[in-house]
Scaffold this active site. Structure first.
Site: not given
Ligand code: ACO
Ligand code: ZN
Length: 282
Positions: A148-149, A158-159, A162, A182
C-alpha cells in the site's frame, strides 16, 4: 462482500489535522465510534488522534517521539526514510493505516499490521522529522514488493510518490528479486506506477548502447517484474512486429524514446542508492 460493504460506507470524519495542515478526508475509515466527528487532530509523530486541538497540543508537548519509531535507513539532503516493524510498533502502524484509509477507497483495512513493515518518508525539520507518506511491504512476500502506498495530500505532486515507488524497487534490487505492487491499484496509484515504470525503462533503453538488450536485462537492472515491463513496452509501442508472424523487436530510435519521456511527466526525485543502509530480512 466485505469489499462492497467497505466501499459503500459513508465518510464519518470530514477533516484531519496532521503535519500542520487541515486535510479534507476522501473516504470512509473505521475509526472508533467516538471519533465520528467533523475534525480529528493527530500527533505528527506517534499518530495518536484526539477530539480537541488543545488535547493534541498538550499531548505533543509530552510526546517522546520526534520521528517514526523505527530505524532511519535512508537520508539525503531533503528526505529520510524510516523502517517501522508492524509487529514491534503495533499502535503506530494501526494509526498509520487508519489515517491512510481516509485517502484510499479500494482497499479493505487490514486490522493486523504485524505481517507488514512500513517505510515512512519524512522531511527533516530542525528538531524533528515530519511525516509525508509511506509504503508498506508484506514480510516474506516474494512477488509483491509493495502493498500500500500513500502520500499525504499536502505533500502530493512533489514527486514523493515516485520516490517511494523507486525506493521499493531499490529494496528489491538489494534482495536480488523482481517485484510488483499489490493489486488492485487506485487510479492515482496506476498513474504514478505507469509514469515511473515508463521513465525508468525508457531511460535504460536510451542509455543502453547494446541494441540487443532484452526484457530480462531490463528486469535485472530495475527489479521491475517482466509482465509490467512488457505492459509498458506494448503500451508505448516500443515492442513491435513487422508482420503478425515475425519475431517481436524493440524499437529504440532515440527521437521516438525521447518523445515518450517528454510527454510522460516530470523527472522523479532520485533515490541515491549509496544512501540506503539496509540489509534484507531473513
Ligand atoms: N492527476 C494526474 N496525474 C497524477 C496525479 C493527479 N492528481 N497524481 C499523480 N499523478 C501522476 C503523474 O503522472 C505524476 O507525475 P508528474 O507529477 O511528473 O506528472 C505521477 O503520477 C506521480 O506523481 P508524484 O508526485 O510522484 O506522486 P504523489 O506524491 O502525488 O503520490 C500517490 C502518488 C501515492 C498515488 C498519491 O496520489 C496518493 O497517496 N493517493 C491516495 C492513495 C492512493 O491512491 N494510493 C495508491 C493505491 S495503490 C496501492 O497502494 C498498491
Ligand atoms: Zn505523539
Amino acid at each position: 462482500m466485505q469489499d462492497h460493504e467497505e466501499a459503500t460506507k459513508i465518510k464519518t470524519i470530514r477533516n484531519i489535522e496532521l503535519g500542520g495542515h487541515l486535510l479534507q478526508t476522501w473516504y470512509y475509515s473505521p475509526f472508533p465510534r467516538e471519533f465520528h466527528v467533523d475534525t480529528i487532530f493527530s500527533c505528527d509523530f506517534c499518530l495518536d488522534f484526539f477530539l480537541e486541538k488543545n488535547q493534541k497540543d498538550l499531548h505533543v508537548l509530552q510526546c517522546i517521539l520526534k520521528h517514526p519509531p523505527g530505524d532511519e535507513i535512508y537520508r539525503d539532503e531533503k528526505l529520510s526514510v524510516f523502517e517501522v516493524d508492524g509487529y514491534l510498533q503495533r499502535k503506530y502502524c494501526e494509526n498509520l493505516c487508519l489515517i491512510s484509509k481516509l485517502f484510499l477507497d479500494h482497499k479493505t483495512l487490514r486490522y493486523d499490521c504485524s505481517p507488514f513493515r512500513f517505510y515512512v518518508i519524512c522531511e527533516p525539520r530542525p528538531t524533528c522529522f515530519q511525516i509525508a507518506g509511506y509504503f508498506s511491504k508484506e514480510k516474506g512476500q516474494v512477488e509483491q514488493n509493495l502493498s500500500c502506498i500513500l502520500v499525504l495530500p499536502s505533500y502530493q505532486r512533489k514527486g514523493y510518490g515516485k520516490f517511494l515507488i523507486e525506493f521499493s524497487y531499490e529494496l528489491s534490487l538489494i534482495e536480488k528479486r523482481t517485484g510488483t505492487p499489490e493489486r488492485p491499484l487506485s487510479d492515482l496509484g496506476f498513474r504514478s506506477y505507469i509514469t515511473w515504470w515508463t521513465q525508468k525503462i525508457v531511460s535504460i533503453l536510451l542509455e543502453s548502447e547494446d541494441q540487443t538488450i532484452s526484457i530480462q536485462n531490463i528486469a535485472d537492472l530495475t527489479s521491475i517484474d517482466q509482465n509490467d515491463i512488457l505492459y509498458v513496452l506494448e503500451n508505448f509501442k516500443i515492442l513491435r512486429k513487422n508482420d503478425p508472424n515475425s519475431k517481436p523487436f524493440l524499437f529504440t530510435q532515440k527521437e521516438y524514446l525521447e518523445e515518450i519521456l517528454n510527454h510522460i511527466g516530470k523527472p522523479s526525485k532520485k533515490v541515491i542508492r549509496e544512501n540506503i543502509h539496509w540489509v534484507p530480512h531473513m
